[in-house]
Structures are given as C-alpha cells and as structure tokens.
Design an enzyme around this catalytic site. Sequence first.
Site, mmCIF file in Angstrom:
data_model
loop_
_atom_site.group_PDB
_atom_site.id
_atom_site.type_symbol
_atom_site.label_atom_id
_atom_site.label_comp_id
_atom_site.label_asym_id
_atom_site.label_seq_id
_atom_site.Cartn_x
_atom_site.Cartn_y
_atom_site.Cartn_z
ATOM 1 N N LEU A 1 0.878 -1.164 0.000
ATOM 2 C CA LEU A 1 0.000 0.000 0.000
ATOM 3 C C LEU A 1 0.915 1.214 0.000
ATOM 4 O O LEU A 1 1.858 1.282 0.795
ATOM 5 C CB LEU A 1 -0.906 0.014 1.235
ATOM 6 C CG LEU A 1 -2.084 1.002 1.219
ATOM 7 C CD1 LEU A 1 -3.083 0.653 0.123
ATOM 8 C CD2 LEU A 1 -2.787 1.028 2.572
ATOM 9 N N ASP A 2 0.661 2.161 -0.899
ATOM 10 C CA ASP A 2 1.509 3.344 -1.004
ATOM 11 C C ASP A 2 1.628 4.066 0.330
ATOM 12 O O ASP A 2 0.675 4.098 1.126
ATOM 13 C CB ASP A 2 0.938 4.331 -2.024
ATOM 14 C CG ASP A 2 1.062 3.845 -3.453
ATOM 15 O OD1 ASP A 2 1.840 2.912 -3.682
ATOM 16 O OD2 ASP A 2 0.390 4.415 -4.334
ATOM 17 N N ARG A 3 2.765 4.696 0.547
ATOM 18 C CA ARG A 3 2.979 5.475 1.774
ATOM 19 C C ARG A 3 1.934 6.572 1.931
ATOM 20 O O ARG A 3 1.474 6.856 3.037
ATOM 21 C CB ARG A 3 4.379 6.105 1.735
ATOM 22 C CG ARG A 3 4.747 6.894 2.980
ATOM 23 C CD ARG A 3 6.150 7.460 2.884
ATOM 24 N NE ARG A 3 6.220 8.550 1.940
ATOM 25 C CZ ARG A 3 5.997 9.830 2.240
ATOM 26 N NH1 ARG A 3 5.682 10.178 3.487
ATOM 27 N NH2 ARG A 3 6.090 10.769 1.323
#
Length: 317
Positions: free
Chosen positions: A146-148
Amino acid sequence: MRRRPAAPPPPLPQRHGVDPVRRRLPEGDWATVRAYLTELLPVEPALVDALFDGDAPGDGVHSADGRLAPDAPFVPGGWIWYHRDLPPEVEVPFPLAVVHRDERIVVADKPHFLSIAPRGKHVTQTALALLRDRLGLPELSPAHRLDRLTAGLVLFVVRPQDRAAYQGLFAERRVRKEYRAVAPYRPELDLPRTVESRLVKERGELTAREVPGEPNSRSVVELLAHDGRNGGYRLLPETGKTHQLRVHLASLGIPILGDPLYPVVLPEAAPDDFREPLQLLAHSLEFTDPVTGAAHRFESGQRLARWPEEVPAGETL
C-alpha cells in the site's frame, strides 16, 4: 544450477522492530572484517569503528559464532550482522490502529504518510517496524503493498510458514479490495465505468505511465456522493499495479485530491509537512482465509477529510 547456501538465523535481536543488517562476505583479500566494512560503507572510518563498540544488547558486529573484534580475520563466504546507526525520523502524527489480530494475521489501519515496510529514509517510522515492536511479533511481514501516501487497511502475516498462503491471495486476485477517494466532480462523466489500460512503471521513476498494448490493469469507478465541486468515489481495483487507481482517475480528468504525482509531479514536500494527505483510502478487505477457511471482511475506521456531504450521486445541488 548450484544454490547459494541459506543464511543462518540472525544472532542479533531486532531493534525498534528493525532487523539487523546482514552481509555475506564476498571473495576478496581484505585482512580483517573492519577493513572490508571501511571500504564498503560510505562513512568515515570512525563510524565503522563505532559499529564494533557498545555494551547494550544488539551492539557490535557479529558472525554466526558470536561477536567480532575489529581485527577479526576476513573469511570469504561467512556471514556478518550489525545494526546501523539510523538517523532520526519524523514521527507520523496520526494513529496506527489494529483492527484485527489472531495467531496468524494482523490487520492494521494505516494512516497517510506512513510507509508499510522499511525502505530508504523510512525505517523505524513504518507500519511493520512499529507493529513488530508494539505487538512483540518479530517475524511479522506484510502480505501486500500500500503506497505510503494512501491510508487504510493492510494485512500482515504473523508466522513465516503462513506467508505464502496469504500473499497468494493477493497474487491470485482472491481478495476483494474497496477504496474510497475524493476527486473533482464532473457531471458529464458517465459513471460507473470500468477503466482498463496498460501500465508501466520503470525502476527509479516516480510515476507510472499508460502505454499502448494489451491492458494489464483494470479498475471500476463509481460515484457515491458530490457537493457540486468534489465527488466521493468508490474504487474497485481488479488488478494491483503500482499507482493504478491514481493513474486511472487522472486519466478520467478527475485526479485524486492531494496527489503530488498525478497528473503532474509537484516539488517534494518537507518531511514534517502533513497538511495535504492524499484523499485515497483502502476502505475494506474481503477474503476467505486460506488457512482456516473463515470468511473475513474488515473495514477501515478512517474517513477522508475532504469527503463531500452525502448528496446522492444522481442528484444535483
């Protein structure tokens, strides 16, 4: 083809949820381990000497047989471990919640700006390091990415023997993932619709690109509510390409609010600038447990700050 021997288990404990650095000594004519590290590491020799110092648990440079002195002979093929001196990191000022925990999995509700796992300048301030330390689960590992900048649900695996089973859920698209996003409202846009394209993201590049060719990404986009200016969208990704949802909404002319990469790359914000979170949330995960057969559905407790008032999608203001 001959397999390289597996690394022995680390002789050092984790520090703040972070594993020690592990290195296999290559072929070479260094006289000592210290000489090898002095040439290898881009730091002053005094900082290499500091790796060998300290009396706290986990200090020093270790082999599989114990702690090494600075003049320990260099033995090609051997393994060494040490903890690097990490620079201070800015603490993400939003809570990391645990929504489910059992003997096999942990489901966390990750805030915006928090990386999932240590990488680059984000090491201790990552969901994995924080959860390992807080929950006392040193072998915890993420089952997916999951993207930052994206908030929401992340599935972690407690035991190494279960990793393949849970990671396979995502690789084989057996997880129903639902996202929420806030983006500009365009009344002329015909929704719901399915967006398909071929996405390519090269190593080292910040953004993914849509290129000609057979589609490898697919997302369903629905409008749930709007306030005449912004819309609240439900997003159902059927594939899991990097930045897929962000690219697909930008391609529809409705880039997600707070996105620093799409449709244009903006200057990087300061590490302590948390004012404009990306308005994207991993809202729910639904799957059949591959180990127990139980049906799971988890929902995030977070709400996007700029979600419009609940005006039904078919109405106008």
